[in-house]
Design an enzyme around this catalytic site. Structure first.
Site, short mmCIF file in Angstrom:
data_model
loop_
_atom_site.label_atom_id
_atom_site.label_comp_id
_atom_site.label_asym_id
_atom_site.label_seq_id
_atom_site.Cartn_x
_atom_site.Cartn_y
_atom_site.Cartn_z
N LEU A 36 53.29 89.17 -56.96
CA LEU A 36 52.52 90.11 -57.77
C LEU A 36 51.73 91.12 -56.93
O LEU A 36 50.82 91.78 -57.44
CB LEU A 36 51.58 89.38 -58.74
CG LEU A 36 52.26 88.46 -59.77
CD1 LEU A 36 51.22 87.88 -60.72
CD2 LEU A 36 53.34 89.20 -60.55
N ASP A 54 54.78 83.56 -52.57
CA ASP A 54 55.27 84.52 -51.60
C ASP A 54 56.51 83.97 -50.90
O ASP A 54 56.60 82.77 -50.65
CB ASP A 54 54.18 84.82 -50.57
CG ASP A 54 54.49 86.07 -49.77
OD1 ASP A 54 55.22 85.97 -48.76
OD2 ASP A 54 54.01 87.15 -50.16
N TYR A 144 62.48 100.65 -43.07
CA TYR A 144 62.83 100.13 -44.41
C TYR A 144 64.34 99.94 -44.52
O TYR A 144 64.82 98.86 -44.87
CB TYR A 144 62.33 101.07 -45.50
CG TYR A 144 62.95 100.78 -46.84
CD1 TYR A 144 62.71 99.56 -47.48
CD2 TYR A 144 63.79 101.70 -47.46
CE1 TYR A 144 63.30 99.28 -48.71
CE2 TYR A 144 64.38 101.43 -48.68
CZ TYR A 144 64.13 100.21 -49.30
OH TYR A 144 64.72 99.93 -50.51
N LYS A 148 66.69 96.25 -44.70
CA LYS A 148 67.73 95.88 -45.66
C LYS A 148 69.05 95.58 -44.97
O LYS A 148 69.79 94.67 -45.37
CB LYS A 148 67.91 97.01 -46.69
CG LYS A 148 66.75 97.19 -47.64
CD LYS A 148 66.65 96.07 -48.66
CE LYS A 148 65.65 96.39 -49.74
NZ LYS A 148 65.61 95.40 -50.82
N PHE A 172 69.94 104.79 -54.61
CA PHE A 172 68.78 105.61 -54.25
C PHE A 172 67.68 105.49 -55.30
O PHE A 172 66.77 104.70 -55.19
CB PHE A 172 69.18 107.08 -54.07
CG PHE A 172 69.87 107.36 -52.77
CD1 PHE A 172 69.19 107.22 -51.57
CD2 PHE A 172 71.18 107.77 -52.74
CE1 PHE A 172 69.81 107.49 -50.36
CE2 PHE A 172 71.82 108.04 -51.54
CZ PHE A 172 71.13 107.90 -50.35
N ALA A 209 53.50 118.44 -56.65
CA ALA A 209 53.87 119.16 -55.42
C ALA A 209 55.38 119.17 -55.28
O ALA A 209 56.04 118.13 -55.35
CB ALA A 209 53.23 118.50 -54.21
N ILE A 210 55.94 120.36 -55.07
CA ILE A 210 57.37 120.53 -54.79
C ILE A 210 57.49 120.75 -53.29
O ILE A 210 57.07 121.78 -52.76
CB ILE A 210 57.95 121.72 -55.55
CG1 ILE A 210 57.79 121.53 -57.06
CG2 ILE A 210 59.43 121.93 -55.19
CD1 ILE A 210 58.15 122.77 -57.87
N ARG A 283 58.71 118.02 -46.46
CA ARG A 283 58.36 116.75 -45.83
C ARG A 283 59.35 116.47 -44.71
O ARG A 283 60.55 116.73 -44.86
CB ARG A 283 58.37 115.60 -46.85
CG ARG A 283 57.31 115.69 -47.90
CD ARG A 283 57.35 114.50 -48.83
NE ARG A 283 58.61 114.38 -49.52
CZ ARG A 283 58.84 113.55 -50.54
NH1 ARG A 283 57.86 112.78 -50.98
NH2 ARG A 283 60.01 113.49 -51.12
#
Length: 339
Positions: A36, A54, A144, A148, A172, A209-210, A283
């Site tokens: 949680l 966990d 990240y 995986k 995605f 924000a674009i 970004r």
């Protein structure tokens, strides 16, 4: 005939909770394991058993798996913010990668025969072709994605040496919400475009924000593949039949990408008023186009997305978010709307 029994880690999160809902619709016996930290107690629908623990708690995991037999384990529990993983790499490698491998090892010991991983198309970094198929070179560009891939490799060896058959589904942008209005998307902080645009049009946050409008795309904004969360849940269930005789790896997508501008326009149509937005700098690390293909999944399982219209995807997200101003902090979910 006895009910099928499934364990869903991370089943109180966004995609996991929708899989739990789909399994309950099939009258399955479902246990959710979730700490949680990112999920919500209220996202676990009545009929499923929730165990708050966990993955790093080896004794808790052993206790749960020892209460078998299990028809399959679905693994969703993970950290999933690419940007955060670039700042805290070992947090992701340990919590996602190592804890995922510990879960796999425990499944082998407790003779679980089928394992389904919610993986990511972030495995592919900047792909050499679009749509991204399973033959595209795997080259994660973030901890990240690497975490995986660590789990996928562990599953490979669990199959080769121990006979644990597995499916890894790479996608995605999960989007939308339960069509009956029972559960939806609620992250803290929220980073996904559709709920951010919805909150902006509802006046719950500043204008959207674009991040850049000078990409090599028709309107200059980034293009991404958005797949409805119920279609993702269906894909996770359909791959189970493949695991009776082999392990599989599938990329999952609609085959159609939408730009940031198209998403904003869709939210505006659904809301009946324009989304307040402003242009911001690019970004770092945002590829122009990312679309995952699903031809292998379609051919092998008969899967096909039911939500093929963007406005229909957005509408389910909008209805849930409009009804839950504080997300699951409402403490009580709204009464389900009639489908």
């Amino acid at each position: 005939m006895s009910r099928k029994r499934f364990l869903v880690t991370g089943g109180a999160g966004f995609v996991g909770s929708h899989l739990v809902a789909a399994l309950l619709e099939q009258d399955a016996d479902v246990t959710v394991l979730d700490n949680l930290s990112l999920g919500h107690r209220a996202a676990v629908l009545p009929g499923a058993k929730l165990i708050v623990a966990d993955l790093s708690d080896a004794q808790a995991v052993d206790d749960i798996l020892s209460d078998g037999p299990w028809d399959a384990v679905f693994h969703f529990a993970s950290l999933s913010l690419v940007g955060e993983s670039m700042k805290l790499p070992f947090k992701y490698l340990l919590e996602n990668g190592v804890n995922g491998m510990k879960l796999i090892e425990a499944c082998v010991r407790h003779k679980v025969s089928r394992f389904v991983l919610s993986s990511t198309a972030n495995l592919f970094g900047t792909p050499e072709r679009i749509p991204i198929d399973e033959a595209v070179t795997i080259e994660p560009h973030s901890p990240y994605g690497e975490s995986k891939f660590m789990i996928e490799r562990a599953l490979h060896w669990a199959n080769e040496i121990c006979g644990l058959r597995s499916a890894c589904l790479r996608y995605f942008n999960a989007a939308g919400a339960d069509a009956r209005g029972r559960i939806g998307e609620d992250h803290d902080p929220e980073t996904h475009l559709i709920p951010l645009a919805i909150d902006a049009v509802l006046g719950r946050r500043p204008p959207l924000a674009i991040f850049g409008n000078d990409y090599p795309t028709p309107d200059g904004t980034c293009i991404r593949d958005y797949i409805h969360v119920e279609d993702l849940a269906d894909a996770h269930i359909r791959v189970l039949d493949q695991l009776t005789h082999r392990s599989v790896r599938y990329n999952v997508g609609t085959g159609r990408g939408y730009s940031v501008t198209e998403i904003i326009e869709s939210v505006g149509r659904v809301a009946g008023r324009p989304v307040p937005a402003h242009l911001a700098p690019r970004r770092l690390g945002d590829p122009a186009v990312l679309i995952a293909g699903a031809e292998s999944l379609r051919a092998d399982t008969g899967w096909s997305p039911r939500y093929t219209d963007l406005d229909a995807v957005v509408e389910t997200a909008f209805r849930w978010r409009e009804a839950h101003a504080q997300g699951y902090d409402d403490r009580k979910l709204a009464e389900p709307a009639l489908a």
